[in-house]
Enzyme design. Structure first.
Site, PDB file in Angstrom:
ATOM      1  N   GLY A 168      -5.278   6.696  -7.313  1.00 33.85           N
ATOM      2  CA  GLY A 168      -5.731   7.352  -6.100  1.00 33.85           C
ATOM      3  C   GLY A 168      -7.153   7.022  -5.678  1.00 33.85           C
ATOM      4  O   GLY A 168      -7.652   7.577  -4.700  1.00 33.85           O
ATOM      5  N   LEU A 169      -7.805   6.119  -6.383  1.00 34.68           N
ATOM      6  CA  LEU A 169      -9.199   5.799  -6.064  1.00 34.68           C
ATOM      7  C   LEU A 169      -9.321   5.018  -4.763  1.00 34.68           C
ATOM      8  O   LEU A 169     -10.265   5.222  -3.996  1.00 34.68           O
ATOM      9  CB  LEU A 169      -9.844   5.044  -7.219  1.00 34.68           C
ATOM     10  CG  LEU A 169      -9.878   5.807  -8.552  1.00 34.68           C
ATOM     11  CD1 LEU A 169     -10.362   4.903  -9.668  1.00 34.68           C
ATOM     12  CD2 LEU A 169     -10.741   7.052  -8.438  1.00 34.68           C
ATOM     13  N   GLY A 170      -8.384   4.106  -4.509  1.00 40.12           N
ATOM     14  CA  GLY A 170      -8.392   3.382  -3.239  1.00 40.12           C
ATOM     15  C   GLY A 170      -8.241   4.353  -2.075  1.00 40.12           C
ATOM     16  O   GLY A 170      -8.931   4.229  -1.058  1.00 40.12           O
ATOM     17  N   LYS A 173      -0.096   1.583   5.123  1.00 46.72           N
ATOM     18  CA  LYS A 173       0.147   3.007   4.849  1.00 46.72           C
ATOM     19  C   LYS A 173      -0.937   3.883   5.500  1.00 46.72           C
ATOM     20  O   LYS A 173      -0.664   4.995   5.934  1.00 46.72           O
ATOM     21  CB  LYS A 173       0.185   3.237   3.335  1.00 46.72           C
ATOM     22  CG  LYS A 173       0.530   4.659   2.928  1.00 46.72           C
ATOM     23  CD  LYS A 173       0.402   4.844   1.431  1.00 46.72           C
ATOM     24  CE  LYS A 173      -1.017   5.250   1.140  1.00 46.72           C
ATOM     25  NZ  LYS A 173      -1.357   5.633  -0.185  1.00 46.72           N
ATOM     26  N   ASN A 184      -2.115 -11.146  -0.232  1.00 47.22           N
ATOM     27  CA  ASN A 184      -2.386  -9.955  -1.047  1.00 47.22           C
ATOM     28  C   ASN A 184      -1.453  -8.827  -0.590  1.00 47.22           C
ATOM     29  O   ASN A 184      -1.857  -7.925   0.153  1.00 47.22           O
ATOM     30  CB  ASN A 184      -3.862  -9.555  -0.929  1.00 47.22           C
ATOM     31  CG  ASN A 184      -4.242  -8.475  -1.920  1.00 47.22           C
ATOM     32  OD1 ASN A 184      -3.398  -7.785  -2.487  1.00 47.22           O
ATOM     33  ND2 ASN A 184      -5.542  -8.302  -2.100  1.00 47.22           N
ATOM     34  N   GLU A 185      -0.206  -8.909  -1.027  1.00 44.53           N
ATOM     35  CA  GLU A 185       0.815  -7.957  -0.574  1.00 44.53           C
ATOM     36  C   GLU A 185       0.492  -6.503  -0.917  1.00 44.53           C
ATOM     37  O   GLU A 185       0.680  -5.623  -0.074  1.00 44.53           O
ATOM     38  CB  GLU A 185       2.198  -8.352  -1.102  1.00 44.53           C
ATOM     39  CG  GLU A 185       2.693  -9.698  -0.573  1.00 44.53           C
ATOM     40  CD  GLU A 185       2.761  -9.799   0.946  1.00 44.53           C
ATOM     41  OE1 GLU A 185       3.067  -8.785   1.601  1.00 44.53           O
ATOM     42  OE2 GLU A 185       2.501 -10.889   1.475  1.00 44.53           O
ATOM     43  N   ILE A 231     -13.151  -3.187  -0.733  1.00 42.44           N
ATOM     44  CA  ILE A 231     -12.675  -1.988  -1.416  1.00 42.44           C
ATOM     45  C   ILE A 231     -11.993  -2.489  -2.681  1.00 42.44           C
ATOM     46  O   ILE A 231     -10.912  -3.065  -2.638  1.00 42.44           O
ATOM     47  CB  ILE A 231     -11.774  -1.117  -0.509  1.00 42.44           C
ATOM     48  CG1 ILE A 231     -11.390   0.186  -1.185  1.00 42.44           C
ATOM     49  CG2 ILE A 231     -10.567  -1.860  -0.022  1.00 42.44           C
ATOM     50  CD1 ILE A 231     -10.781   1.204  -0.221  1.00 42.44           C
ATOM     51  N   TYR A 232     -12.696  -2.377  -3.802  1.00 43.58           N
ATOM     52  CA  TYR A 232     -12.229  -2.928  -5.070  1.00 43.58           C
ATOM     53  C   TYR A 232     -12.243  -1.849  -6.141  1.00 43.58           C
ATOM     54  O   TYR A 232     -13.230  -1.122  -6.286  1.00 43.58           O
ATOM     55  CB  TYR A 232     -13.115  -4.099  -5.532  1.00 43.58           C
ATOM     56  CG  TYR A 232     -12.892  -5.353  -4.728  1.00 43.58           C
ATOM     57  CD1 TYR A 232     -11.690  -6.044  -4.810  1.00 43.58           C
ATOM     58  CD2 TYR A 232     -13.877  -5.858  -3.895  1.00 43.58           C
ATOM     59  CE1 TYR A 232     -11.475  -7.206  -4.081  1.00 43.58           C
ATOM     60  CE2 TYR A 232     -13.673  -7.013  -3.157  1.00 43.58           C
ATOM     61  CZ  TYR A 232     -12.469  -7.676  -3.258  1.00 43.58           C
ATOM     62  OH  TYR A 232     -12.259  -8.814  -2.529  1.00 43.58           O
ATOM     63  N   TYR A 272      -3.020  -0.866   3.263  1.00 45.97           N
ATOM     64  CA  TYR A 272      -3.663  -0.697   4.565  1.00 45.97           C
ATOM     65  C   TYR A 272      -2.659  -0.258   5.631  1.00 45.97           C
ATOM     66  O   TYR A 272      -2.984   0.579   6.481  1.00 45.97           O
ATOM     67  CB  TYR A 272      -4.389  -1.981   4.984  1.00 45.97           C
ATOM     68  CG  TYR A 272      -5.491  -2.371   4.027  1.00 45.97           C
ATOM     69  CD1 TYR A 272      -6.400  -1.426   3.545  1.00 45.97           C
ATOM     70  CD2 TYR A 272      -5.620  -3.677   3.576  1.00 45.97           C
ATOM     71  CE1 TYR A 272      -7.397  -1.775   2.654  1.00 45.97           C
ATOM     72  CE2 TYR A 272      -6.625  -4.038   2.686  1.00 45.97           C
ATOM     73  CZ  TYR A 272      -7.506  -3.078   2.233  1.00 45.97           C
ATOM     74  OH  TYR A 272      -8.497  -3.429   1.349  1.00 45.97           O
TER      75      TYR A 272
END
Length: 175
Positions: free
Chosen positions: A107-109, A145, A136-137, A97-98, A143
């Protein structure tokens, strides 16, 4: 403002997929890895024949998120034998998911994760899972969330550097 669209890729999209894959991976991980390891990984992971094979894999799905014809990001999902870990037939993997750097924090993620969960539920999957680099904090926070919890780890090899990806899972039975 133009509407944001999500569309499933076909093998005809392989060149665009290669370009965004290299761009987003370098932007996300380039500063934490040597140029040599990054170059070796990108050449191996995102060459056209390999991406074309991934696009042709019946148990994988790729989606672009676009606005007015501009490519903003992408999503890769796996089920069955295409999963990078043997998680069984009731699982869906979010492998990638990039979002391109210029379009992050819009909001795209969330849009792509909601799409992944919706597709998993439509396919009657019981769980959705992913791997995320231990350092990758921002991604780990994102994730968490969404309700993902760590359940394990596996190695991720970047050139000659063995790194650790945390494995995270979310049950869909209560969603």
């Amino acid at each position: 403002m133009a509407q944001i669209m999500t569309r499933r890729l076909t093998t005809a999209d392989v060149t665009q997929l290669q370009q965004i894959s290299i761009e987003t991976f370098k932007d996300t991980f380039g500063a934490q890895n040597t140029a040599e390891n990054m170059a070796a990984y990108l050449q191996d992971a995102y060459n056209v024949p390999k991406l074309a094979a991934e696009l042709a894999e019946s148990e994988s799905q790729f989606y672009f998120v676009e606005r007015a014809g501009e490519l903003l990001g992408y999503l890769k999902l796996n089920t069955g034998q295409a999963q990078s870990e043997a998680m069984g037939p009731d699982a869906l993997e979010v492998e990638r998911i990039y979002i391109r750097q210029a379009f992050q924090h819009q909001g795209l993620g969330n849009r792509l994760m909601a799409r992944a969960i919706q597709l998993a539920q439509t396919a009657h999957k019981q769980k959705i899972w992913l791997g995320v680099w231990e350092h990758n904090e921002p991604a780990k926070t994102f994730y968490a969330k969404w309700g993902f919890e760590q359940f394990g780890a596996h190695d991720f090899v970047m050139g000659d550097d063995r790194q650790t990806d945390l494995l995270m899972i979310k049950s869909l039975t209560n969603s």
